[in-house]
Write a protein that holds these residues in place. Structure first.
Motif, PDB file in Angstrom:
ATOM      1  N   VAL A  40      -6.131 -20.558   9.900  1.00 52.23           N
ATOM      2  CA  VAL A  40      -6.232 -20.579  11.361  1.00 52.23           C
ATOM      3  C   VAL A  40      -5.731 -21.900  11.941  1.00 52.23           C
ATOM      4  N   SER A  41      -6.116 -23.016  11.337  1.00 50.86           N
ATOM      5  CA  SER A  41      -5.699 -24.325  11.823  1.00 50.86           C
ATOM      6  C   SER A  41      -5.652 -25.295  10.656  1.00 50.86           C
TER       7      SER A  41
ATOM      8  N   THR B 128      -5.133 -25.873   4.299  1.00 48.21           N
ATOM      9  CA  THR B 128      -4.125 -25.299   5.179  1.00 48.21           C
ATOM     10  C   THR B 128      -3.132 -26.386   5.575  1.00 48.21           C
ATOM     11  N   ARG B 129      -1.931 -25.959   5.892  1.00 49.07           N
ATOM     12  CA  ARG B 129      -0.854 -26.886   6.232  1.00 49.07           C
ATOM     13  C   ARG B 129      -0.311 -26.587   7.623  1.00 49.07           C
ATOM     14  N   PHE B 130       0.208 -27.636   8.302  1.00 52.07           N
ATOM     15  CA  PHE B 130       0.943 -27.390   9.543  1.00 52.07           C
ATOM     16  C   PHE B 130       2.069 -26.420   9.210  1.00 52.07           C
TER      17      PHE B 130
ATOM     18  N   ALA C  96     -13.060 -21.799  11.365  1.00 51.98           N
ATOM     19  CA  ALA C  96     -12.088 -22.317  12.326  1.00 51.98           C
ATOM     20  C   ALA C  96     -10.829 -22.822  11.625  1.00 51.98           C
ATOM     21  N   VAL C  97     -10.942 -23.107  10.334  1.00 47.66           N
ATOM     22  CA  VAL C  97      -9.795 -23.538   9.534  1.00 47.66           C
ATOM     23  C   VAL C  97      -9.235 -22.380   8.726  1.00 47.66           C
TER      24      VAL C  97
ATOM     25  N   VAL D 241      -0.522 -22.642   8.227  1.00 45.99           N
ATOM     26  CA  VAL D 241      -1.220 -22.013   9.344  1.00 45.99           C
ATOM     27  C   VAL D 241      -0.524 -20.704   9.710  1.00 45.99           C
ATOM     28  N   ASN D 242      -1.318 -19.676   9.924  1.00 38.88           N
ATOM     29  CA  ASN D 242      -0.879 -18.300  10.200  1.00 38.88           C
ATOM     30  C   ASN D 242      -0.454 -17.554   8.941  1.00 38.88           C
ATOM     31  N   GLY D 243      -0.511 -18.211   7.792  1.00 36.59           N
ATOM     32  CA  GLY D 243      -0.261 -17.540   6.535  1.00 36.59           C
ATOM     33  C   GLY D 243      -1.549 -16.911   6.027  1.00 36.59           C
TER      34      GLY D 243
END
Length: 206
Positions: free
Chosen positions: A95-96, A118-120, A82-83, A64-66
């Motif tokens: 994004v999430s 996506t990953r935490f 949204a993801v 996330v944020n990458g």
């Protein structure tokens, strides 16, 4: 003694025979409470963006944020902005937590797909003993992370979080018991919250 969220999830997964091969301690977010901003881990800087080209199907993991940069297409679409969002120039931003598919559309109408997982942003190392248990739990709806962005591995696992994890693993059974009549500290939790439902189930289950 208290357990961290990572240890809690690890222990639950071991009990259910899921993921991980190295014990250590215990985990959780649940979605009923906001994380304390002062405890929020530092978000990573946006990394350099490698270019992906070609007409094959790709699968990419992004914290996330990458971000990654796609090229070689006339336009791009995301199945779940949204993801993972994507700009007209092919910059994909995580994004999430979750999954999304980016479709790259060539000038001649040809299409390529890029499956994004996506990953935490604080659970990215596959070498961590809790990596597989955390994502097994997330994919099965047992933990949601904080704001679907970070997991908080070293945050203390609260009692209500553990009860919620167990309730979700049990299939979210319902109960007619009012936990607010059983515990004085349940008053902040409305009947529609997972905390209320999980504690009601736990009381009824003994």
């Amino acid at each position: 003694a208290s357990w961290d969220r990572e240890k809690a999830i690890y222990a639950l997964c071991q009990a259910w025979g899921q993921g991980g091969d190295k014990p250590s301690g215990f985990v959780g977010e649940v979605g009923d409470g906001e994380a304390d901003p002062s405890d929020e881990p530092v978000k990573p800087d946006e990394p350099d963006v490698p270019v992906i080209t070609g007409d094959a199907a790709f699968a990419v993991d992004i914290p996330v944020n990458g971000a990654i940069k796609l090229s070689g297409a006339a336009s791009y679409e995301s199945s779940n902005p949204a993801v993972a969002s994507v700009t007209e120039k092919g910059l994909v931003k995580a994004v999430s937590y979750g999954k999304a598919t980016i479709t790259a559309i060539a000038a001649d109408g040809g299409r390529s797909t890029i499956d994004i997982q996506t990953r935490f942003y604080d659970v990215t190392s596959e070498a961590a003993y809790y990596f597989e248990p955390v994502y097994w739990a997330a994919e099965n709806g047992i933990t949601k992370g904080y704001d679907n962005q970070y997991f908080g591995p070293q945050r203390e696992c609260q009692r209500r979080e553990m009860v919620i994890f167990l309730w979700r693993m049990a299939g979210k059974p319902s109960s007619s018991i009012n936990p607010q009549e059983e515990f004085s500290d349940m008053s902040p939790y409305a009947p529609e919250t997972d905390t209320y439902k999980a504690v009601a189930w736990a009381v009824s289950a003994g």
